[in-house]
Design a protein around this motif. Structure first.
Motif, mmCIF file in Angstrom:
data_model
loop_
_atom_site.group_PDB
_atom_site.id
_atom_site.type_symbol
_atom_site.label_atom_id
_atom_site.label_comp_id
_atom_site.label_asym_id
_atom_site.label_seq_id
_atom_site.Cartn_x
_atom_site.Cartn_y
_atom_site.Cartn_z
ATOM 1 N N VAL A 1 5.764 -6.624 4.366
ATOM 2 C CA VAL A 1 4.502 -6.441 3.649
ATOM 3 C C VAL A 1 4.516 -5.048 3.021
ATOM 4 O O VAL A 1 4.850 -4.051 3.696
ATOM 5 C CB VAL A 1 3.286 -6.610 4.580
ATOM 6 C CG1 VAL A 1 3.013 -8.080 4.865
ATOM 7 C CG2 VAL A 1 3.443 -5.855 5.882
ATOM 8 N N GLU A 2 4.187 -4.991 1.745
ATOM 9 C CA GLU A 2 4.367 -3.768 0.968
ATOM 10 C C GLU A 2 3.048 -3.109 0.616
ATOM 11 O O GLU A 2 2.188 -3.700 -0.046
ATOM 12 C CB GLU A 2 5.132 -4.072 -0.320
ATOM 13 C CG GLU A 2 5.405 -2.842 -1.170
ATOM 14 C CD GLU A 2 6.254 -3.124 -2.373
ATOM 15 O OE1 GLU A 2 6.566 -4.318 -2.628
ATOM 16 O OE2 GLU A 2 6.620 -2.172 -3.090
ATOM 17 N N SER A 3 2.918 -1.862 1.009
ATOM 18 C CA SER A 3 1.693 -1.112 0.719
ATOM 19 C C SER A 3 1.782 -0.479 -0.669
ATOM 20 O O SER A 3 2.854 -0.370 -1.264
ATOM 21 C CB SER A 3 1.517 0.000 1.758
ATOM 22 O OG SER A 3 2.508 1.014 1.548
ATOM 23 N N LEU B 1 12.891 -0.466 2.488
ATOM 24 C CA LEU B 1 12.732 0.619 1.510
ATOM 25 C C LEU B 1 12.938 0.059 0.108
ATOM 26 O O LEU B 1 13.983 -0.537 -0.164
ATOM 27 C CB LEU B 1 13.775 1.712 1.752
ATOM 28 C CG LEU B 1 13.542 2.763 2.821
ATOM 29 C CD1 LEU B 1 14.577 3.876 2.685
ATOM 30 C CD2 LEU B 1 12.137 3.327 2.770
ATOM 31 N N HIS B 2 11.939 0.237 -0.744
ATOM 32 C CA HIS B 2 12.118 -0.056 -2.170
ATOM 33 C C HIS B 2 12.517 1.254 -2.839
ATOM 34 O O HIS B 2 11.722 2.194 -2.950
ATOM 35 C CB HIS B 2 10.804 -0.574 -2.789
ATOM 36 C CG HIS B 2 10.688 -2.055 -2.696
ATOM 37 N ND1 HIS B 2 9.667 -2.746 -3.299
ATOM 38 C CD2 HIS B 2 11.445 -2.986 -2.070
ATOM 39 C CE1 HIS B 2 9.822 -4.049 -3.066
ATOM 40 N NE2 HIS B 2 10.882 -4.215 -2.329
ATOM 41 N N THR B 3 13.799 1.328 -3.275
ATOM 42 C CA THR B 3 14.189 2.570 -3.951
ATOM 43 C C THR B 3 13.711 2.478 -5.396
ATOM 44 O O THR B 3 13.986 1.514 -6.106
ATOM 45 C CB THR B 3 15.723 2.788 -3.901
ATOM 46 O OG1 THR B 3 16.393 1.766 -4.616
ATOM 47 C CG2 THR B 3 16.217 2.850 -2.476
ATOM 48 N N LEU C 1 16.326 -2.368 -4.407
ATOM 49 C CA LEU C 1 15.899 -1.614 -5.588
ATOM 50 C C LEU C 1 14.621 -2.222 -6.138
ATOM 51 O O LEU C 1 14.380 -3.423 -6.023
ATOM 52 C CB LEU C 1 16.981 -1.657 -6.679
ATOM 53 C CG LEU C 1 18.088 -0.596 -6.624
ATOM 54 C CD1 LEU C 1 18.822 -0.626 -5.302
ATOM 55 C CD2 LEU C 1 19.082 -0.798 -7.768
ATOM 56 N N ASP C 2 13.774 -1.360 -6.708
ATOM 57 C CA ASP C 2 12.578 -1.890 -7.350
ATOM 58 C C ASP C 2 12.106 -0.939 -8.445
ATOM 59 O O ASP C 2 11.476 0.085 -8.159
ATOM 60 C CB ASP C 2 11.449 -2.097 -6.329
ATOM 61 C CG ASP C 2 10.210 -2.655 -7.013
ATOM 62 O OD1 ASP C 2 9.100 -2.386 -6.519
ATOM 63 O OD2 ASP C 2 10.347 -3.323 -8.065
ATOM 64 N N TYR C 3 12.427 -1.267 -9.666
ATOM 65 C CA TYR C 3 11.926 -0.519 -10.814
ATOM 66 C C TYR C 3 12.132 -1.406 -12.041
ATOM 67 O O TYR C 3 12.903 -2.370 -12.004
ATOM 68 C CB TYR C 3 12.663 0.822 -10.989
ATOM 69 C CG TYR C 3 14.172 0.693 -11.024
ATOM 70 C CD1 TYR C 3 14.914 0.854 -9.847
ATOM 71 C CD2 TYR C 3 14.863 0.386 -12.195
ATOM 72 C CE1 TYR C 3 16.299 0.735 -9.861
ATOM 73 C CE2 TYR C 3 16.240 0.253 -12.210
ATOM 74 C CZ TYR C 3 16.956 0.427 -11.042
ATOM 75 O OH TYR C 3 18.333 0.289 -11.043
HETATM 76 MN MN LIG Z 1 8.035 -2.200 -4.692
#
Ligand SMILES: [Mn+2]
Ligand SMILES: C[C@H](O)[C@H](O)[C@@H](O)C(=O)CO
Length: 419
Positions: A224-226, A285-287, A325-327
């Motif tokens: 779950v992502e804040s 971790l979403h880098t 990764l997330d961008y």
């Molecule tokens: Mn993200």
């Protein structure tokens, strides 16, 4: 002997002098799967009919030509990027990247709508990660989904979350690799609400229903992502860091997702990890890289990234902290965006693995803080880049930015034809 071999021998000996085995570091690095996010390839558009464009308080800025428009084009671009990347990878999908099933809405999607991806991943030897898509849909238009006061809307999104866990399980069974199903919702408001509690109480109830069915953790890891804010939710998001941290404490089977772009610019994600790891079993971790806001810039080889991955290694938590990764940068060649961001993430992980951590701990324990400082500062000049080049060479990949030659060719031969 070649210059590269000489250089690596020199680097290996330098690290050996401080008790670091570069071969062991390379072997550990090569065993860590990192998740590559599909949505960088098409500016988070997905393949569902969507007149409303990208919503949810996120934005892919730029209009560089050649974005993938179809599943085949996206798969082709992913394969091109992966051909330039060393080490094991997973591909991270969103629910709105389904192929087929136009007759059903997101509350009724199933594994059959993702066989296009699972068949491909299995053939490519890739694992898959998955995300419910709680945005870019008429039922998210008013800014609320799982925290919505409209019970019909909230039910729709609860069903979507339940569907997506089922799909994640099917992906794991098809690929033989665990699927991380990461939940992020955009729910929030421009101004701080008078009743800040009720949306969070509804979100808790929605999550309780979504996670009611237990799925073996070797198949699905739920995360779950804040978030701190979004465009249009600058003052309040229901799914804040505090909310999900408490929810994960109460549901230890869940992983808490920390996106490097989801905190105040002065907050260090690295500084949070030791405390979180004492109480939570899993983290994701979403880098990413925020510039002034959660602007989702291509991951740079910067202190924020290096500090976070160094802490993951110091905590000996590579088996409990998952990397993805997330961008989404729409202003440059998107294959280059994937390759630069992923190579930087893996290079930062290697640098962390090249630290003489036990030696430093002993200095710290005996109060030799000058010795600790001297070694940490000296390490900044050690040739971790040469070790990374050797790692690339072992994967038949060129060092530095030489990968751009292949990307320029791909742009001319493939992307340029997407008119
Ligand atoms: Mn993200
Ligand atoms: C597309 C992803 O779900 C999204 O980027 C999410 O992870 C996030 O970070 C939103 O700000």
């Amino acid at each position: 002997m070649s210059n590269f071999a000489d250089a690596y021998r020199y680097a290996r000996d330098r690290y050996a002098d401080i008790g670091v085995d570069t071969e062991a570091a390379i072997a550990k690095l090569d065993a860590v799967p990192i998740s590559l996010h599909c949505w960088q390839g098409d500016d988070v558009a997905g393949f569902e009919p969507n007149d409303g464009g990208l919503t949810g308080g996120i934005a892919a800025t730029g209009n560089y030509p050649g974005a993938a428009r179809t599943p085949d084009e996206l798969r082709e671009d992913l394969e091109m990027a992966l051909s330039l990347l060393p080490g094991p990878h997973k591909v991270n999908l969103h629910a709105n990247y389904r192929v087929g099933g136009s007759d059903v809405d997101r509350d009724k999607i199933g594994p059959e709508h993702f066989t296009y991806w699972t068949d491909w991943a299995r053939d490519q030897g890739l694992g898959l990660d998955f995300n419910p898509t709680f945005y870019s849909h008429p039922n998210s238009a008013n800014g609320y989904t799982l925290a919505s006061r409209d019970e019909g809307i909230r039910r729709f999104w609860i069903e979507h979350g339940i569907c997506c866990r089922r799909i994640g399980r099917a992906m794991a069974e098809a690929t033989g690799q665990r699927c991380v199903v990461n939940l992020w919702i955009p729910d929030g408001e421009k101004e701080f609400p008078v009743d800040a509690l009720a949306p969070r109480a509804r979100l808790k109830d929605s999550l309780d229903q979504i996670y009611a069915q237990k799925i073996p953790e070797d198949l699905v890891l739920d995360a779950v992502e804040s978030k701190l804010f979004g465009l249009g939710s600058e003052s309040y998001v229901a799914g804040s860091h505090e909310f999900y941290l408490c929810y994960c404490m109460a549901h230890p089977e869940l992983a808490l997702t920390l996106d490097l772009g989801h905190f105040h610019p002065t907050e260090s994600i690295a500084a949070k990890l030791s405390a979180l790891s004492l109480f939570l079993n899993r983290l994701l971790l979403h880098t990413s890289r925020p510039v002034r806001w959660d602007s989702d810039h291509v991951v740079a080889y910067d202190d924020s990234l290096c500090d976070a991955l160094r802490e993951v290694v110091r905590l000996q938590a590579l088996d409990r902290i998952v990397l993805a990764l997330d961008y989404f940068d729409a202003s440059i060649n998107r294959i280059a965006a994937w390759v630069v961001g992923m190579r930087n993430t893996r290079r930062a992980l290697l640098q962390a693995l090249l630290e003489p951590t036990e030696n430093l701990r002993q200095m710290e324990a005996r109060g030799d803080l000058a010795g600790r400082l001297a070694l940490l500062e000296a390490l900044k000049g050690y040739p971790s880049g040469i070790v990374f080049d050797e790692y690339l060479r072992r994967h038949d990949l060129a060092a530095g930015n030489q990968f751009m030659a292949a990307i320029y060719r791909y742009e001319a031969d493939v992307l340029a034809n997407r008119k």
